[in-house]
Design a protein around this motif. Structure first.
Motif, PDB file in Angstrom:
ATOM      1  N   MET A  81       0.849  -1.179   0.000  1.00 37.52           N
ATOM      2  CA  MET A  81       0.000   0.000   0.000  1.00 37.52           C
ATOM      3  C   MET A  81       0.887   1.232   0.000  1.00 37.52           C
ATOM      4  N   ASN A  82       0.653   2.111  -0.947  1.00 43.71           N
ATOM      5  CA  ASN A  82       1.456   3.317  -1.055  1.00 43.71           C
ATOM      6  C   ASN A  82       0.598   4.538  -0.784  1.00 43.71           C
ATOM      7  N   ALA A  83       0.316   4.768   0.465  1.00 47.00           N
ATOM      8  CA  ALA A  83      -0.462   5.943   0.863  1.00 47.00           C
ATOM      9  C   ALA A  83       0.477   7.129   1.011  1.00 47.00           C
ATOM     10  N   PRO A  84      -0.065   8.349   0.879  1.00 46.94           N
ATOM     11  CA  PRO A  84       0.781   9.532   1.086  1.00 46.94           C
ATOM     12  C   PRO A  84       1.319   9.581   2.510  1.00 46.94           C
ATOM     13  N   THR A  85       2.457  10.248   2.661  1.00 46.50           N
ATOM     14  CA  THR A  85       3.101  10.356   3.969  1.00 46.50           C
ATOM     15  C   THR A  85       2.145  10.918   5.019  1.00 46.50           C
ATOM     16  N   GLU A  86       1.277  11.841   4.623  1.00 47.47           N
ATOM     17  CA  GLU A  86       0.350  12.449   5.577  1.00 47.47           C
ATOM     18  C   GLU A  86      -0.522  11.381   6.250  1.00 47.47           C
ATOM     19  N   TYR A  87      -0.808  10.305   5.524  1.00 45.52           N
ATOM     20  CA  TYR A  87      -1.639   9.233   6.083  1.00 45.52           C
ATOM     21  C   TYR A  87      -0.981   8.635   7.322  1.00 45.52           C
ATOM     22  N   TYR A  88       0.311   8.488   7.274  1.00 44.15           N
ATOM     23  CA  TYR A  88       1.034   7.870   8.384  1.00 44.15           C
ATOM     24  C   TYR A  88       1.143   8.808   9.578  1.00 44.15           C
ATOM     25  N   GLU A  89       1.163  10.102   9.315  1.00 42.32           N
ATOM     26  CA  GLU A  89       1.373  11.086  10.369  1.00 42.32           C
ATOM     27  C   GLU A  89       0.073  11.656  10.907  1.00 42.32           C
ATOM     28  N   HIS A  90      -1.050  11.289  10.318  1.00 41.48           N
ATOM     29  CA  HIS A  90      -2.346  11.860  10.685  1.00 41.48           C
ATOM     30  C   HIS A  90      -2.900  11.195  11.947  1.00 41.48           C
ATOM     31  N   GLY A  91      -3.497  12.012  12.808  1.00 43.36           N
ATOM     32  CA  GLY A  91      -4.172  11.495  13.999  1.00 43.36           C
ATOM     33  C   GLY A  91      -3.334  11.598  15.246  1.00 43.36           C
ATOM     34  N   THR A  92      -3.970  11.244  16.341  1.00 43.90           N
ATOM     35  CA  THR A  92      -3.279  11.258  17.630  1.00 43.90           C
ATOM     36  C   THR A  92      -2.282  10.106  17.690  1.00 43.90           C
ATOM     37  N   ALA A  93      -1.430  10.153  18.673  1.00 44.53           N
ATOM     38  CA  ALA A  93      -0.471   9.063  18.862  1.00 44.53           C
ATOM     39  C   ALA A  93      -1.206   7.738  19.048  1.00 44.53           C
ATOM     40  N   ALA A  94      -2.282   7.749  19.803  1.00 44.27           N
ATOM     41  CA  ALA A  94      -3.053   6.514  20.036  1.00 44.27           C
ATOM     42  C   ALA A  94      -3.659   5.997  18.736  1.00 44.27           C
TER      43      ALA A  94
END
Length: 116
Positions: A1-14
């Motif tokens: 799966m090649n999602a944009p970097t923002e996908y990985y960094e989005h949301g709270t730590a939990a």
């Protein structure tokens, strides 16, 4: 799966932790690692995230990164027997059995497994 970097960094730590665990459980280890890398950097005192990151590296054949992460974990938590075992297994997989042996022995001893 090649999602944009923002996908990985989005949301709270939990939320990111939960997402990383889902990818890990789905055997999408490289994706799990991409999510875990910033988490481990944000909270280096969180052993669970660091170990899951090392496991994700190991299972995605990023062995140099796995070794580096495991050595960092053991520097901070020298009595973490699972990290010691993983480091030994990683070194074995990298073709370095002589370096692996003391880590594997120590992990076994720490887990109460002594040769008869």
């Amino acid at each position: 799966m090649n999602a944009p970097t923002e996908y990985y960094e989005h949301g709270t730590a939990a939320e990111r932790w939960a997402r990383a665990q889902l990818f890990f459980d789905a055997r999408e280890y490289a994706t799990a690692a991409r999510i875990l890398e910033p988490l481990a950097g944000e909270a280096p005192e969180q052993l669970a995230a660091r170990l899951l990151l090392a496991r994700a590296y190991y299972h995605s054949a990023q062995l140099t990164r796995a070794e580096r992460e495991l050595r960092a974990v053991l520097e901070r938590w020298p009595v973490e027997d699972y990290a010691r075992l993983m480091l030994g297994r990683t070194l074995e997989r990298m073709g370095r059995p002589d370096e692996a042996r003391p880590h594997l022995r120590m992990a076994a001893a720490m887990a109460g497994e002594f040769p008869e």
